[in-house]
Design an enzyme around this catalytic site. Structure first.
Site, PDB file in Angstrom:
ATOM      1  N   SER A  23       0.821  -1.215   0.000  1.00 23.56           N
ATOM      2  CA  SER A  23       0.000   0.000   0.000  1.00 23.56           C
ATOM      3  C   SER A  23       0.856   1.267   0.000  1.00 23.56           C
ATOM      4  O   SER A  23       0.334   2.375   0.017  1.00 23.56           O
ATOM      5  CB  SER A  23      -0.936   0.014   1.214  1.00 23.56           C
ATOM      6  OG  SER A  23      -0.207  -0.209   2.410  1.00 23.56           O
ATOM      7  N   ASN A 110      -1.848  -2.846  13.125  1.00 22.83           N
ATOM      8  CA  ASN A 110      -3.316  -2.766  13.108  1.00 22.83           C
ATOM      9  C   ASN A 110      -3.843  -1.558  13.877  1.00 22.83           C
ATOM     10  O   ASN A 110      -4.722  -0.832  13.397  1.00 22.83           O
ATOM     11  CB  ASN A 110      -3.930  -4.054  13.656  1.00 22.83           C
ATOM     12  CG  ASN A 110      -3.541  -5.266  12.829  1.00 22.83           C
ATOM     13  OD1 ASN A 110      -2.969  -5.107  11.740  1.00 22.83           O
ATOM     14  ND2 ASN A 110      -3.830  -6.456  13.328  1.00 22.83           N
ATOM     15  N   THR A 155     -41.785  24.904  -8.649  1.00 21.38           N
ATOM     16  CA  THR A 155     -41.969  23.551  -8.133  1.00 21.38           C
ATOM     17  C   THR A 155     -42.246  22.709  -9.377  1.00 21.38           C
ATOM     18  O   THR A 155     -42.864  23.202 -10.330  1.00 21.38           O
ATOM     19  CB  THR A 155     -43.152  23.437  -7.134  1.00 21.38           C
ATOM     20  OG1 THR A 155     -44.362  23.697  -7.838  1.00 21.38           O
ATOM     21  CG2 THR A 155     -43.012  24.433  -5.987  1.00 21.38           C
ATOM     22  N   HIS A 156     -41.755  21.490  -9.386  1.00 17.66           N
ATOM     23  CA  HIS A 156     -41.852  20.631 -10.592  1.00 17.66           C
ATOM     24  C   HIS A 156     -41.197  21.282 -11.807  1.00 17.66           C
ATOM     25  O   HIS A 156     -41.573  20.995 -12.941  1.00 17.66           O
ATOM     26  CB  HIS A 156     -43.304  20.283 -10.939  1.00 17.66           C
ATOM     27  CG  HIS A 156     -44.129  19.849  -9.769  1.00 17.66           C
ATOM     28  ND1 HIS A 156     -44.285  18.532  -9.403  1.00 17.66           N
ATOM     29  CD2 HIS A 156     -44.815  20.575  -8.855  1.00 17.66           C
ATOM     30  CE1 HIS A 156     -45.055  18.461  -8.332  1.00 17.66           C
ATOM     31  NE2 HIS A 156     -45.380  19.691  -7.971  1.00 17.66           N
ATOM     32  N   SER A 277     -16.089  25.965 -27.010  1.00 19.91           N
ATOM     33  CA  SER A 277     -16.217  24.706 -27.737  1.00 19.91           C
ATOM     34  C   SER A 277     -15.133  24.674 -28.808  1.00 19.91           C
ATOM     35  O   SER A 277     -14.729  25.698 -29.335  1.00 19.91           O
ATOM     36  CB  SER A 277     -17.610  24.645 -28.384  1.00 19.91           C
ATOM     37  OG  SER A 277     -17.570  23.866 -29.564  1.00 19.91           O
ATOM     38  N   LYS A 283     -20.194  29.155 -28.615  1.00 18.90           N
ATOM     39  CA  LYS A 283     -20.497  28.487 -27.335  1.00 18.90           C
ATOM     40  C   LYS A 283     -19.687  29.012 -26.164  1.00 18.90           C
ATOM     41  O   LYS A 283     -18.519  29.361 -26.288  1.00 18.90           O
ATOM     42  CB  LYS A 283     -20.213  26.971 -27.441  1.00 18.90           C
ATOM     43  CG  LYS A 283     -21.139  26.206 -28.328  1.00 18.90           C
ATOM     44  CD  LYS A 283     -22.510  25.915 -27.738  1.00 18.90           C
ATOM     45  CE  LYS A 283     -22.496  25.091 -26.499  1.00 18.90           C
ATOM     46  NZ  LYS A 283     -22.360  23.665 -26.738  1.00 18.90           N
ATOM     47  N   GLU A 290     -20.692  21.442 -14.370  1.00 16.14           N
ATOM     48  CA  GLU A 290     -20.912  20.091 -14.913  1.00 16.14           C
ATOM     49  C   GLU A 290     -19.947  19.092 -14.288  1.00 16.14           C
ATOM     50  O   GLU A 290     -20.313  17.959 -13.957  1.00 16.14           O
ATOM     51  CB  GLU A 290     -20.743  20.093 -16.435  1.00 16.14           C
ATOM     52  CG  GLU A 290     -21.860  20.804 -17.157  1.00 16.14           C
ATOM     53  CD  GLU A 290     -21.582  20.920 -18.655  1.00 16.14           C
ATOM     54  OE1 GLU A 290     -22.327  20.312 -19.420  1.00 16.14           O
ATOM     55  OE2 GLU A 290     -20.612  21.598 -19.045  1.00 16.14           O
ATOM     56  N   TYR A 317      -8.891  -7.233  12.758  1.00 19.32           N
ATOM     57  CA  TYR A 317      -8.323  -6.640  11.547  1.00 19.32           C
ATOM     58  C   TYR A 317      -8.339  -7.653  10.404  1.00 19.32           C
ATOM     59  O   TYR A 317      -8.068  -8.840  10.590  1.00 19.32           O
ATOM     60  CB  TYR A 317      -6.873  -6.171  11.788  1.00 19.32           C
ATOM     61  CG  TYR A 317      -6.253  -5.605  10.522  1.00 19.32           C
ATOM     62  CD1 TYR A 317      -6.432  -4.276  10.174  1.00 19.32           C
ATOM     63  CD2 TYR A 317      -5.535  -6.424   9.646  1.00 19.32           C
ATOM     64  CE1 TYR A 317      -5.917  -3.758   8.992  1.00 19.32           C
ATOM     65  CE2 TYR A 317      -5.012  -5.909   8.460  1.00 19.32           C
ATOM     66  CZ  TYR A 317      -5.202  -4.588   8.132  1.00 19.32           C
ATOM     67  OH  TYR A 317      -4.695  -4.088   6.972  1.00 19.32           O
ATOM     68  N   GLN A 322      -7.242  -2.280   4.117  1.00 19.33           N
ATOM     69  CA  GLN A 322      -6.282  -1.480   3.353  1.00 19.33           C
ATOM     70  C   GLN A 322      -6.999  -0.671   2.260  1.00 19.33           C
ATOM     71  O   GLN A 322      -6.505   0.350   1.820  1.00 19.33           O
ATOM     72  CB  GLN A 322      -5.222  -2.401   2.739  1.00 19.33           C
ATOM     73  CG  GLN A 322      -4.091  -1.675   2.045  1.00 19.33           C
ATOM     74  CD  GLN A 322      -2.870  -2.568   1.902  1.00 19.33           C
ATOM     75  OE1 GLN A 322      -2.190  -2.859   2.875  1.00 19.33           O
ATOM     76  NE2 GLN A 322      -2.595  -3.010   0.686  1.00 19.33           N
ATOM     77  N   LYS A 325      -8.275   3.372   2.419  1.00 24.68           N
ATOM     78  CA  LYS A 325      -7.465   4.585   2.270  1.00 24.68           C
ATOM     79  C   LYS A 325      -7.724   5.346   0.982  1.00 24.68           C
ATOM     80  O   LYS A 325      -8.013   6.547   1.000  1.00 24.68           O
ATOM     81  CB  LYS A 325      -5.985   4.242   2.397  1.00 24.68           C
ATOM     82  CG  LYS A 325      -5.556   4.244   3.824  1.00 24.68           C
ATOM     83  CD  LYS A 325      -4.373   3.361   4.072  1.00 24.68           C
ATOM     84  CE  LYS A 325      -4.635   2.516   5.294  1.00 24.68           C
ATOM     85  NZ  LYS A 325      -5.520   1.375   5.066  1.00 24.68           N
TER      86      LYS A 325
HETATM   87  N1  ARG Z   1      -1.155  -1.477   5.057  1.00 23.40           N
HETATM   88  C1  ARG Z   1      -2.059  -1.971   6.030  1.00 23.40           C
HETATM   89  C2  ARG Z   1      -3.414  -1.287   5.915  1.00 23.40           C
HETATM   90  O1  ARG Z   1      -3.472  -0.314   5.264  1.00 23.40           O
HETATM   91  C3  ARG Z   1      -1.517  -1.734   7.403  1.00 23.40           C
HETATM   92  C4  ARG Z   1      -1.950  -2.714   8.411  1.00 23.40           C
HETATM   93  C5  ARG Z   1      -1.482  -4.066   8.047  1.00 23.40           C
HETATM   94  N2  ARG Z   1      -1.619  -4.998   9.115  1.00 23.40           N
HETATM   95  C6  ARG Z   1      -1.391  -6.282   8.937  1.00 23.40           C
HETATM   96  N3  ARG Z   1      -1.510  -7.049   9.942  1.00 23.40           N
HETATM   97  N4  ARG Z   1      -1.121  -6.785   7.753  1.00 23.40           N
HETATM   98  O2  ARG Z   1      -4.410  -1.716   6.444  1.00 23.40           O
END
Ligand code: ARG
Length: 459
Positions: A23, A110, A155-156, A277, A283, A290, A317, A322, A325
């Site tokens: 990660s 964790n 309205t509508h 455009s 335009k 948008e 956990y 992961q 994030k």
């Molecule tokens: N990169 C992991 C996450 O984002 C960190 C925690 C990993 N913990 C583990 N026991 N593998 O969740």
């Protein structure tokens, strides 16, 4: 190279799996939070006598060195680091050797990752709150210029009754206020420390969780270690609050898009936020609203993604986490950018056209309710008055005349209660002014609200 895992592992990872598992490419964004959490953890370990004060001091200094290296672009990480937590520990040990190996005492990635993401989200919520306030202030400034500018109310999407333009804009200030309240409510549950819950069960090391929580500015700690490392409810709550912000931004964007069309022509888009455009030279396109409207989809998607990610997970956990994030990072980035874009749009990207708006509300039947209300004031039951005025509108449409074109005789033919003062009641300014009920669009009411908002924003 310092090995992240224990001697249980002999062979290296398959290179694809190494990438798949890592990660670091995105969680490097949590570097400062990871360093903050580690500084607090080291101090606490020393305070509790788990490591020597001198060791804690060295660790802290090295962590600050890493922060500086990163600021100067000199903190090199690779996929071998797997994630930001391992990257920091690896560099720490490179810098100070065996003492660096003491930092991870009584801690797991964790509880560490849970701490980092909460610290990051707490700051992000504060940033979004500031941006919402900025947006509100820009809307307020526009509202203050347009108390007496009239705009058709719908309205509508059918013409209903004319409004003070300020009243229309203040509706979005109210929505943004609820958004801010929601964010601040979510923040209460984001701001709880999981640190010291270790992998899942707590630790036999004599740590002080209250101390790390205090050092990191958390308002309290999780009292169940399993819940602490497996709770991502706050991520759901946050993306839900963010989704509502995007709903509001998308709605105001949709209005700007409609208003800028030839058919509405309520506003001019200035050159500051409109684009041309590639083919049609005439335009001027509302790309900014948008894009905001379009980007709402990805935020709603993140909410759905996080809910689905959590729903089948056993305690505690799981690596699935992961995935939280990128969803949170993208949500914050998207909402932040859209708030900036819409703020710029309302500050310098559009101009209302009061004359055009005035002529629109002059030339429609949006004063019909006021005729019915007039009869009510003379003692006619509302439903009866409503039927009469309905018939009158039908006849007028056939004759291609407006209510203001009728003579007093014609009014009296419809109902003997009509007097000469009916003509005043038909003028759009009067129609708006008369809506004096609390929360109504009457100018006095709107001015009261503007004062209240001005006071809130300056105190
Ligand atoms: N990169 C992991 C996450 O984002 C960190 C925690 C990993 N913990 C583990 N026991 N593998 O969740």
């Amino acid at each position: 190279m310092v090995k992240a895992w224990s001697d249980r592992f002999e062979k290296g990872l398959n290179p694809f799996i190494e990438q798949f598992n890592a990660s670091i490419a995105f969680d490097i964004k949590l570097l400062n939070q990871d360093l903050d959490g580690s500084v607090a953890h080291a101090r606490m370990l020393a305070e509790c006598g788990v490591i020597a004060d001198a060791d804690a001091k060295q660790i802290e200094e090295a962590l600050e060195t890493i922060r500086q290296e990163a600021e100067q672009g000199n903190f090199q990480v690779t996929v071998k680091d797997e994630d930001v937590h391992f990257a920091v520990e690896r560099r720490l040990i490179e810098l100070i050797g065996p003492i660096g190996k003491k930092l991870h005492t009584g801690r797991s990635r964790n509880d560490q990752v849970g701490t980092d993401i909460r610290l990051w989200l707490r700051t992000s919520i504060e940033t979004l709150d500031r941006k919402l306030l900025q947006f509100q202030k820009i809307l307020l400034a526009q509202s203050e210029k347009h108390v007496f500018t009239l705009i058709p109310g719908y309205t509508h999407l059918q013409r209903a009754q004319p409004l003070s333009l300020a009243h229309h804009l203040i509706a979005y200030i109210e929505m943004a206020q609820r958004d801010r309240e929601r964010l601040n409510d979510v923040k209460k549950r984001v701001n709880i420390s999981p640190l010291g819950s270790a992998a899942l069960a707590g630790t036999s090391i004599p740590i002080d969780r209250q101390l790390t929580a205090k050092l990191l500015g958390f308002s309290g700690i999780y009292y169940n270690s399993l819940d602490a490392v497996s709770d991502r409810d706050f991520a759901v709550e946050f993306t839900a609050a963010a989704s509502l912000i995007m709903v509001h931004l998308s709605r105001i964007s949709e209005e700007v898009i409609l208003w800028s069309s030839e058919e509405f022509s309520f506003i001019h888009l200035t050159d500051r936020c409109a684009t041309g455009s590639s083919l049609m030279p005439q335009k001027k396109n509302p790309d900014v609203p948008e894009l905001v409207r379009g980007k709402s989809g990805r935020v709603f998607g993140h909410l759905q993604g996080i809910l689905t990610m959590i729903k089948g997970l056993p305690l505690a956990y799981n690596k699935d986490f992961q995935e939280d994030k990128e969803a949170l990072f993208d949500t914050v980035q998207t909402v932040s950018d859209c708030l900036d874009a819409v703020s710029i749009l309302f500050e310098e990207g559009l101009e209302f056209r009061p004359d055009r708006l005035a002529s629109l509300v002059e030339n429609d039947f949006s004063n019909a309710t006021d005729v019915a209300d007039y009869l009510v004031s003379k003692g006619v039951p509302f439903r009866e008055a409503y039927q009469k005025v309905g018939g009158l509108v039908k006849d007028s449409l056939e004759k291609k005349v407006l209510l203001k074109d009728l003579t007093l005789d014609e009014w009296k033919n419809i109902d003997s209660n009509f007097e000469a003062d009916i003509f005043d009641k038909l003028a759009p300014k009067q129609v708006v002014a008369s809506r004096t009920s609390e929360g109504g669009t009457g100018f006095e009411r709107v001015q009261e609200q503007l004062l209240l908002w001005r006071k809130r924003f300056t105190s």
